[in-house]
Design an enzyme around this catalytic site. Structure first.
Site, short mmCIF file in Angstrom:
data_model
loop_
_atom_site.label_atom_id
_atom_site.label_comp_id
_atom_site.label_asym_id
_atom_site.label_seq_id
_atom_site.Cartn_x
_atom_site.Cartn_y
_atom_site.Cartn_z
N HIS A 150 -8.76 -5.96 43.14
CA HIS A 150 -7.39 -6.00 43.69
C HIS A 150 -6.90 -7.43 43.78
CE1 HIS A 150 -4.11 -5.92 46.59
NE2 HIS A 150 -4.84 -6.64 47.42
N ASP A 173 1.11 -8.81 46.17
CA ASP A 173 0.12 -8.04 46.92
C ASP A 173 0.29 -6.54 46.71
OD1 ASP A 173 -2.05 -7.74 48.58
OD2 ASP A 173 -0.90 -7.87 50.43
N HIS A 180 -9.56 -2.94 48.88
CA HIS A 180 -9.57 -4.37 49.19
C HIS A 180 -10.86 -5.01 48.67
CE1 HIS A 180 -6.40 -3.14 52.10
NE2 HIS A 180 -5.89 -4.31 51.75
#
Length: 732
Positions: free
Chosen positions: A462, A633, A458
């Site tokens: 990303h 995502d 994270h």
């Protein structure tokens, strides 16, 4: 032929004779006249003479006297005759007629017999006899070109083609004027010999050949176009065949996996809709199906938007590892059955949950803090784009498998800000909404600085990959083309993707809730991370130094649309809401089956994409927005296999680090987060693909077929994991 002889005698009595060609001797005087013509116009008288050429030498020679026996006309006729006996003229350098043979004069007279007073025969008049599209000006230009070619350029021969109307039938005739430069045999001044002849038949043949050639060329072009169209059609059919093959594989794979793992992903809503579709279509469902549905719906704890018996399916399936099942359940539901602390390592659970992570006398750890260390008020420093960076940005606009790691190496420190700014710009959002580019850049830099690069997964890399995949789905997946999003919502989609993990601490919601983290307390255990990403990211937008939106936008209803879209999209990334969103999405865009035999049956519930998005309810459009960010995502599932596995390993390491912290806090280590055990979250990849990834991407492609490349990538990577698992099983 005339010849002269010369007798040379010396004092010693010796002598010899020599001869010379008289015609060659006289030729320079009669240029343009043939040998026969020379005899015709000249008379030669000869007599012997003795000439002393030196004191000791006397030579005997013939003296020839040449007398002109013809007129100037005779000379010119002879010159003309040597070139061509028919239809021939001789003009001087001013175009005045010097001579012409009888047939040429007669032809000119016949052609101009109808003109009052006659027409003077000049070289220019020959050009004026033709018909030119440009009229007199074109005739004058042709005459000037001819005079220049003959008298200035001294071309060996100049040819001019002209058309004229026949007096007999009015048809178009063609003639050619051929011109040769020469000297007037009378005074040696520049002159031009002209010959005119009919080339109508030849011209007609040429025109026919030209027309035939044009027709062949046109036919060739049409054949090339047909060939190109056939090639395009062949490629399109190949793509369609590939797409159908992929979809068939998905269907067969779903059936195979369903029978193999006995996992039923249908929610109660799905089962109810399927039951009702059968009834509407005239089918009588079996009583057992109706009873099962009744029992499911009558249970007080039934979650209508979650697969039936999800917990039992994940934890009791023989083909799914128990720890993998617990991990999937925790990810999707947030609770794990039979997950006690490990007494041999961690001891009993503290009674006070707020003290769960704080041993006696210990300082509050940094992960318990709600403030995150970030750079403040970064100056606006536009990055200097190299040619290679610009090419990468162009690639990011069109590539479903964009290499985000290579782009990061070229744009270290500004990867997310640069990529997001680029998409804001090319989408037209900056110009359309009057965004301040300086403050926008500052804002994006501030957002990027809020991502901790020490997080293996994270982090800003990303998020940059999520922004790029969001762009691909919007602009190449058929979503913007379908008008499923407005321009304001497009702006919000890029914004949502950029801040959707803002100030992520590398720990998941379950950890924050179990440790009574301030964020969990602030948001009442409801998506604490996602709520914080939103609140912190939006709060920055109202900083005067970072507020890139004009006041007119901040004070309009567009701001409400902008924020509500962002809120729905970011909150939708909480995996606890996964089944609820996907189930609603599929239900919203299912079409009812035909109610009578007169209506054609549908092949599938989502066989046809929506045609009229204006009629779709805003709530259903919101599901599309959420699905876009959800797919983006976890878009690395569709990346090339090396990039995908790199992300999987980095996520596994982030989970291991959370497991380390859970041990420090004397918590039970979450499933697949204990680095001391064999394998981590990579053990759950096949299950994640089958239960979460593939169904979600398939649902997206069913509604937006242009997004097929992302499903193709997902299927290809699933095959790789299955092959690796099969090889590992064989090796063991």
């Amino acid at each position: 032929m005339q010849r002269a002889w010369i007798l040379k005698t010396t004092q010693g009595g010796s002598s010899h004779q020599s001869w010379m060609n008289l015609s060659d001797f006289l030729r320079p005087l009669f240029q343009g006249v043939t040998a026969d013509g020379l005899n015709f116009i000249c008379r030669f008288d000869s007599k012997a003479i003795r000439v002393r050429t030196s004191p000791t030498q006397v030579e005997t020679a013939l003296m020839h006297v040449a007398e002109l026996d013809g007129s100037a006309t005779d000379l010119r006729v002879a010159a003309i005759h040597s070139r061509s006996p028919l239809h021939t003229f001789l003009f001087n350098s001013c175009g005045v007629l010097l001579n012409a043979n009888a047939s040429a004069l007669q032809a000119f007279a016949r052609k101009n017999a109808g003109h009052a007073g006659g027409t003077a025969l000049t070289l220019k008049s020959l050009f004026e006899e033709g018909e030119y599209p440009g009229g007199e000006a074109e005739a004058q230009s042709a005459y000037d070109d001819a005079m220049n070619a003959v008298f200035s350029l001294q071309l060996e021969c100049h040819r001019h083609t002209q058309a004229h109307k026949s007096k007999k039938d009015g048809s178009t005739k063609w003639g050619m004027i051929e011109m040769w430069p020469m000297l007037d045999p009378v005074d040696a001044s520049p002159a031009v010999l002209v010959k005119r002849h009919n080339i109508t038949q030849q011209k007609h043949i040429e025109l026919q050949l030209s027309a035939h050639q044009d027709a062949l060329q046109q036919q060739n072009q049409e054949l090339e176009q047909d060939s190109f169209a056939l090639h395009e059609q062949q490629l399109r059919l190949q793509e369609e065949a590939h797409s159908l093959t992929q979809r068939l594989e998905v269907i067969l794979h779903d059936k195979y996996q369903h029978s193999k793992h006995s996992f039923d992903s249908d929610t109660p809503i799905d089962k109810t809709l399927t039951f009702l579709q059968g009834v509407i279509g005239g089918k009588v469902p079996p009583v057992e199906v109706a009873l099962d549905l009744f029992n499911i719906l009558s249970e007080s704890d039934t979650n209508l938007r979650q697969p039936v018996g999800l917990e039992d399916q994940l934890l009791q399936a023989h083909s799914i590892d128990n720890e993998v099942g617990q991990s999937m359940l925790q990810l999707l539901q947030g609770s794990v059955r039979n997950s006690p602390l490990l007494p041999d390592r961690q001891g009993p659970v503290p009674a006070n949950p707020t003290q769960l992570s704080l041993p006696a006398g210990a300082a509050r750890p940094d992960w318990m803090d709600t403030s995150f260390v970030t750079e403040q008020n970064k100056p606006f420093v536009p990055p200097a784009l190299t040619t290679s960076t610009e090419k990468m940005l162009l690639d990011a606009e069109n590539n479903w498998q964009f290499d985000i790691f290579k782009f990061t190496e070229a744009t270290s420190g500004v990867t997310l800000a640069l990529l997001t700014f680029h998409f804001f710009k090319i989408s037209g959002s900056i110009s359309q909404f009057g965004l301040d580019p300086v403050k926008l850049w500052r804002y994006l830099q501030r957002i990027e600085s809020g991502y901790q690069m020490q997080n293996p997964y994270h982090n800003s890399i990303h998020v940059a990959s999520v922004v790029q995949m969001t762009h691909m789905l919007l602009c190449h997946g058929g979503i913007m083309q379908s008008n499923a999003l407005s321009k304001v919502q497009l702006l919000s989609a890029y914004w949502s993707a950029a801040l959707h993990d803002f100030e992520h601490g590398g720990l998941n919601n379950d950890f924050l809730i179990k440790t009574a983290h301030p964020l969990a307390i602030t948001y009442n255990d409801q998506s604490p991370l996602e709520n914080h990403h939103l609140a912190a990211g939006v709060r920055l937008m109202f900083d005067p130094e970072l507020s890139y939106m004009p006041m007119r936008l901040l004070r309009s209803e567009d701001l409400l649309v902008l924020r509500s879209t962002c809120i729905n999209m970011v909150l939708g990334t909480d995996m606890k809401k996964h089944f609820d969103i996907v189930s609603r999405f599929q239900a919203a865009f299912k079409r009812a089956p035909p109610s009578s035999a007169a209506e054609p049956p549908l092949q599938s519930a989502s066989a046809s994409p929506v045609q009229d998005w204006e009629s779709i309810k805003p709530e259903d459009k919101t599901l599309v927005h959420q699905m876009v960010l959800k797919c983006a995502d976890i878009g690395h599932l569709a990346a090339d296999i090396h990039t995908h596995k790199r992300w999987a390993l980095q996520l596994e390491e982030e989970f291991f680090r959370q497991g380390d912290k859970e041990k420090e806090c004397r918590l039970a280590v979450s499933p697949l987060m204990d680095r001391t055990l064999q394998g981590g979250m990579t053990r759950s990849q096949i299950g994640f693909f089958n239960i979460v990834g593939t169904p979600m991407f398939k649902a997206m492609v069913d509604l937006f077929p242009d997004a097929q490349p992302i499903l193709d990538g997902v299927i290809a990577n699933l095959r790789q994991w299955e092959q690796s698992a099969a090889q590992a099983a064989k090796a063991s």
